[in-house]
Design a protein around this motif. Sequence first.
Motif, short mmCIF file in Angstrom:
data_model
loop_
_atom_site.label_atom_id
_atom_site.label_comp_id
_atom_site.label_asym_id
_atom_site.label_seq_id
_atom_site.Cartn_x
_atom_site.Cartn_y
_atom_site.Cartn_z
N MET A 15 -10.23 20.59 2.15
CA MET A 15 -10.72 21.85 2.68
C MET A 15 -9.67 22.96 2.65
N ILE A 16 -8.41 22.58 2.44
CA ILE A 16 -7.35 23.59 2.45
C ILE A 16 -7.49 24.50 1.24
N PRO A 17 -7.64 25.81 1.46
CA PRO A 17 -7.81 26.70 0.31
C PRO A 17 -6.54 26.77 -0.53
N PHE B 1 -6.27 2.71 -5.43
CA PHE B 1 -6.12 1.26 -5.32
C PHE B 1 -5.72 0.86 -3.90
N ALA B 2 -4.77 1.61 -3.33
CA ALA B 2 -4.33 1.32 -1.96
C ALA B 2 -5.47 1.51 -0.96
N PHE B 3 -6.32 2.50 -1.22
CA PHE B 3 -7.42 2.78 -0.28
C PHE B 3 -8.62 1.86 -0.48
N THR C 215 -7.98 17.24 3.69
CA THR C 215 -7.13 18.21 3.01
C THR C 215 -7.85 18.89 1.85
N PHE D 102 -1.11 16.11 -8.38
CA PHE D 102 -1.49 15.26 -7.24
C PHE D 102 -2.81 15.74 -6.70
N SER D 103 -3.80 14.87 -6.73
CA SER D 103 -5.13 15.35 -6.42
C SER D 103 -5.81 14.48 -5.37
N ALA E 230 0.83 -1.20 0.00
CA ALA E 230 0.00 0.00 0.00
C ALA E 230 0.86 1.25 0.00
N THR F 80 -1.32 8.91 -10.52
CA THR F 80 -1.07 8.96 -9.07
C THR F 80 -2.37 8.73 -8.30
N SER F 81 -3.49 9.26 -8.80
CA SER F 81 -4.74 9.09 -8.09
C SER F 81 -5.22 7.65 -8.12
N PHE G 205 -8.04 30.89 5.74
CA PHE G 205 -8.10 29.47 6.04
C PHE G 205 -8.88 29.23 7.34
N TYR H 137 -6.85 12.35 4.28
CA TYR H 137 -6.76 12.78 2.90
C TYR H 137 -7.94 13.67 2.52
N GLN I 285 -13.20 31.37 -1.09
CA GLN I 285 -11.88 31.41 -1.72
C GLN I 285 -11.89 32.14 -3.04
N ALA J 157 -3.16 5.58 -5.68
CA ALA J 157 -3.56 5.83 -4.29
C ALA J 157 -4.95 5.24 -4.03
N PHE K 292 2.05 1.94 -3.40
CA PHE K 292 1.04 2.52 -4.28
C PHE K 292 0.71 3.96 -3.92
N LEU K 293 0.81 4.25 -2.61
CA LEU K 293 0.46 5.60 -2.17
C LEU K 293 1.58 6.59 -2.43
N PRO L 143 3.67 7.88 -4.79
CA PRO L 143 3.69 9.05 -5.70
C PRO L 143 2.75 10.16 -5.23
N ASN L 144 1.52 9.77 -4.92
CA ASN L 144 0.54 10.76 -4.49
C ASN L 144 0.95 11.40 -3.16
N THR M 94 -8.23 11.05 -5.99
CA THR M 94 -8.11 9.84 -5.19
C THR M 94 -9.48 9.46 -4.63
#
Lengths: 330, 271
Positions: free
Chosen positions: B112-114, B90-92, B110, B144-145, A23, B84-85, A310, B107, A264, B88, A26-27, A29-30, B149
């Motif tokens: 919510m982060i502007p 797949f892992a989840f 995040t 990376f999104s 896992a 990448t999504s 924020f 995950y 925003q 990720a 797989f995780l 890169p992201n 994901t």
Amino acid sequence: MTTPPARLQNSRRARERRDLWVAIGFLLPNLLGFLLFTSGPVLFSLVVSFSNWNLQQTVPFRWVGVENYVQMLHNSEFWLYTINTFYFLLGMPIAVFGSLFLAVMLSQKLRGIVIFRTLFYLPSFTSGVALMILWKSLYNPDFGLINAAIRHVSDLLHLGITPPEWLLSTKNVLGLDVERVAVNRAQWGMGARDAIIIMGIWMGIGGNNMLLYLAALTNVPQELTEAGELDGASSWQVFRHIVWPQLAPTTFFILVMSFIGGLQGGFEQARVMTNGGPAGTTTTLSYHIYTKAFEEFQIGYASAVSWALFALIFVLTLVNWRFGNKEVSY
Amino acid sequence: MSAKLRNTLLYLLLTLFALTALIPFLWMALTSFKPLEEVEKLNPVPTVWHPENYRKVFEQISFARYYFNSLFIAAWVTFLTCLTSSMAAFAFARLQWRQRDNVFRLYLATLMIPGVVTMIPNYTLMVKLHLLDSYTGLIVPSAFSAFGTFLLRQFLLTIPAALDEAAEIDGANKWQLFWDVILPLARPGLITLALFTFMGNYGSFFWPLVMIKSEHLRTLPTGMLFFDSTYGRQTNLLMAASLMNIVPLIVLFIVSQKFLVRGIQMGAVKG
């Protein structure tokens, strides 16, 4: 729950441990991108907000504690921009209920309904700088399409309406003063802020929110609405007492997301259409952060404002969650 | 109210809204064919049509170059985000490991982060890495999104778990399971994510605006603004450029309608 036999439990643990490494692979890169471009930067900007960091390096770098935040709170411009940011949320209820209205119409079984759905979705699909440029020319007080239409109707019906100056005017429907936090009768009317709101409604009303409502409407159990009709309820009553409560989770989701997005927003509109003017009335907090950071190079101060934004979004989202969830659990 | 009357009223309302959606586009198209002197006049249809406005757009600015840049950057971001999504996701969704769902919730939070908070540090990071004014600097930070994901995880959860076991019995390792079994089945979800990512990045304005100084790296939204400069605004050319800017989106929209709707419905499913 019953506990599985020890042998099975052990093999599950072993499997979990084995899978953990896979896992992570797989995780990775992201996760790397996330650490580098999201979580790292968030912390970094918090740290920087306590410094006087300036990209032009005319002043030596030093830590200034909460000075940026104090300066921000004493800055009348900051409050104007905060008001502007909230003012732009005024369009939200209209946009959300408009989306619902369109979705209800589109959920009727009619010929050619797909064509209408496509047309309604077009503005939000193509939204962006190109459409803002277009609206800027539509809003031109002298030769824009909108004022031409207003003048035409006014002449036709002898109404004697003077069309608004739109993007050039500080007037607004709430009659807010520019200089201080007060209502000023002379400011009452339609101006730049309202123009941007109207455009926002046009761009957003047929977009993702409408599709979300459309999806939710098809999920309302037909037995419920039929039972209501059998009991002699009018179609409005069926909608109000049967369909609307079923839509509550969708409405809640849409409101929370629009809120987060709305607070925003306003950067592109200000940059492309108004440069934040007239008199700063279309400068939102996000455009303010941009000008401070990338035109005046005051990274420290801009980071402080971005953290204030924020915090604002975070607190308001929590409040929404508290109240919204109570409303939703019927 | 009779059904016939009701339907007629509905059609009237729908047509009214459809016209409201369409008229600005029509205005854009008509203005793009006007000569400059006529832009400030109120005749909606040009007295003389000037299709050469479109040629002028390409002559006065490097419009073809901007076109290429926008499409090139959006394509790369889309490819990397999908890769990448989906990994990720797949892992989840398909692997069992401790704390998996808690990590996933983190995950989600995040989201919510502007963007404005991360914008300044990302800019300074690009300065430090000497990636300012480069394709890499435009592409990599957007690849990376958390949203992607989330979307793909929801999709992967709907694929039957028996497939994983079958693949395992056939001796496939996890990568083979991901690449040969799960990904092909996830194609509708991937297409949806690709569309959203492509749309968002093709029109992205803020990041190219702060990152790019060289003329030849500009994207469509930033490059087009040349016709809007205070010295010599050319509204007719601006409209021609805007129209050409949205043409790829409209084409994409028509081709992909059913995926879009499905994707949005998927996003509505609770995690």
